[in-house]
Enzyme design. Structure first.
Site, short mmCIF file in Angstrom:
data_model
loop_
_atom_site.label_atom_id
_atom_site.label_comp_id
_atom_site.label_asym_id
_atom_site.label_seq_id
_atom_site.Cartn_x
_atom_site.Cartn_y
_atom_site.Cartn_z
CG HIS A 37 -1.84 -1.08 1.40
ND1 HIS A 37 -1.72 -2.03 2.39
CD2 HIS A 37 -2.96 -1.40 0.70
CE1 HIS A 37 -2.72 -2.88 2.30
NE2 HIS A 37 -3.50 -2.54 1.29
N GLY A 162 -2.97 -1.59 -7.19
CA GLY A 162 -1.90 -2.58 -7.29
C GLY A 162 -2.24 -3.69 -8.28
CB SER A 201 -4.56 -6.67 4.69
OG SER A 201 -4.23 -5.50 3.99
P1 AMP Z 1 -6.65 -3.57 -0.24
O1 AMP Z 1 -6.46 -2.75 0.99
O2 AMP Z 1 -6.23 -4.98 -0.09
O3 AMP Z 1 -8.01 -3.40 -0.84
O4 AMP Z 1 -5.63 -2.98 -1.31
C1 AMP Z 1 -5.61 -1.62 -1.63
C2 AMP Z 1 -4.75 -1.41 -2.83
O5 AMP Z 1 -3.42 -1.86 -2.55
C3 AMP Z 1 -5.23 -2.21 -4.05
O6 AMP Z 1 -5.08 -1.41 -5.21
C4 AMP Z 1 -4.30 -3.39 -4.06
O7 AMP Z 1 -4.12 -3.95 -5.33
C5 AMP Z 1 -3.01 -2.75 -3.56
N1 AMP Z 1 -2.11 -3.77 -3.02
C6 AMP Z 1 -2.40 -4.67 -2.05
N2 AMP Z 1 -1.35 -5.50 -1.85
C7 AMP Z 1 -0.38 -5.10 -2.72
C8 AMP Z 1 0.94 -5.55 -3.01
N3 AMP Z 1 1.49 -6.58 -2.37
N4 AMP Z 1 1.64 -4.91 -3.97
C9 AMP Z 1 1.08 -3.87 -4.64
N5 AMP Z 1 -0.15 -3.39 -4.41
C10 AMP Z 1 -0.88 -3.99 -3.46
#
Ligand code: AMP
Length: 294
Positions: A37, A162, A201
């Site tokens: 993130h 991501g 997460s």
């Molecule tokens: P989330 O909080 O899981 O909904 O993720 C929020 C954003 O962070 C989304 O655009 C995900 O694709 C990105 N994201 C989560 N994990 C990663 C990672 N390991 N590498 C790059 N982006 C990530």
């Protein structure tokens, strides 16, 4: 850095910034932040005057209530991480700030709520039907619902996502285009742990034993990428399935090779099309996804 819980207050701040000619970068997240993130936030900071990071565990994108309940919530630590990289605004709304009771009732009754399309005929084609779409009914509708709401609230110049959620990225691009939102969608590379496990997460929910097994996911994907020159798609699939089956704690949901642009499942690799190998599995009680472009 300021932490804002209410839409009106956020818009007040953003309106002042915009009227002063400032550009806005936006990073939507569900919190429990990690370096993946933070890389999105850093990219936004480098490309915009003001960066907004939202932290909101979106109930409408969960199709498993226990997954929603167990989702880690660590706002205090998240705020520290964001302050350390000089994020400007954290937007952390309560559920009722984002949703009406009517919208939540539809979710509880499992009725797909399309009101976020604002009457436009939004059609994701196969994007919301294959892989994650097939495994998690209603998930992408919930994602589009919350991201469209956030986009309407923040109205950023650029928004950062991501590639870890490869299919989600395709859905967001398609949604933004179909809703004619003037927002540039920026894709960011997957950030991994030293042993290759994609940061997520959900990783904190793995037991020590499960965590020690988890690198097999990326190992398998890397081997698939390497073997893509010599094996057919059927052989690659069978190789990946066998690799995952060597670990009894892993339950494979799917391994697919898809066209990286259209997400059509492909049966033959061609030199003129970029493909992506996508995997989803349960490791103990934790659902993990990953992908590599091949
Ligand atoms: P989330 O909080 O899981 O909904 O993720 C929020 C954003 O962070 C989304 O655009 C995900 O694709 C990105 N994201 C989560 N994990 C990663 C990672 N390991 N590498 C790059 N982006 C990530």
């Amino acid at each position: 850095m300021i932490i804002i819980n209410h839409i009106q207050e956020l818009q007040h701040h953003l309106n002042i910034a915009k009227s002063n000619g400032k550009t806005i970068g936006f990073v939507p997240t569900m919190g429990a932040l990690h370096q993946g993130h933070i890389e999105l936030v850093k990219k936004s900071i480098s490309e915009n005057n003001i960066t907004v990071c939202s932290i909101f565990v979106n109930p409408t994108q969960f199709n498993d209530l226990s997954d929603l309940e167990k989702y880690p919530r660590t706002l205090e630590n998240d705020s520290k991480l964001l302050a350390a990289v000089n994020c400007n605004i954290v937007f952390a709304p309560e559920i009722m700030e984002m949703y009406t009771q009517k919208e939540l009732d539809l979710k509880i009754k499992n009725i797909e709520d399309k009101s976020w399309t604002d009457g436009k005929a939004v059609d994701f084609g196969i994007l919301d039907k294959v892989m994650e779409g097939a495994q998690r009914p209603g998930h992408f509708n919930g994602v589009a619902q919350v991201v469209s709401k956030l986009f309407r609230i923040v109205q950023p110049n650029k928004a950062y996502f991501g590639q870890k959620d490869f299919q989600q990225l395709a859905i967001i691009r398609s949604m933004t285009k179909q809703l004619e939102m003037p927002i540039e969608i920026i894709a960011c590379a997957i950030v991994r742990e030293a042993d290759g496990l994609a940061m997520s997460s959900r990783n904190v929910r793995l037991t020590e034993k499960e965590r020690s097994i988890a690198p097999l996911i990326y190992k398998t994907l890397s081997a698939v990428k390497e073997k893509a020159h010599t094996l057919s798609v059927t052989e690659l699939k069978s190789f990946a399935e066998k690799q995952i089956a060597t670990e009894p704690l892993m339950q494979l949901e799917y391994f697919e090779i898809a066209n990286a642009e259209t997400l059509e499942i492909i049966t033959e690799l061609k030199s003129n099309t970029t493909a992506v190998a996508c995997i989803a599995l349960k490791l103990g009680n934790v659902r993990l996804i990953d992908n590599v472009v091949i």
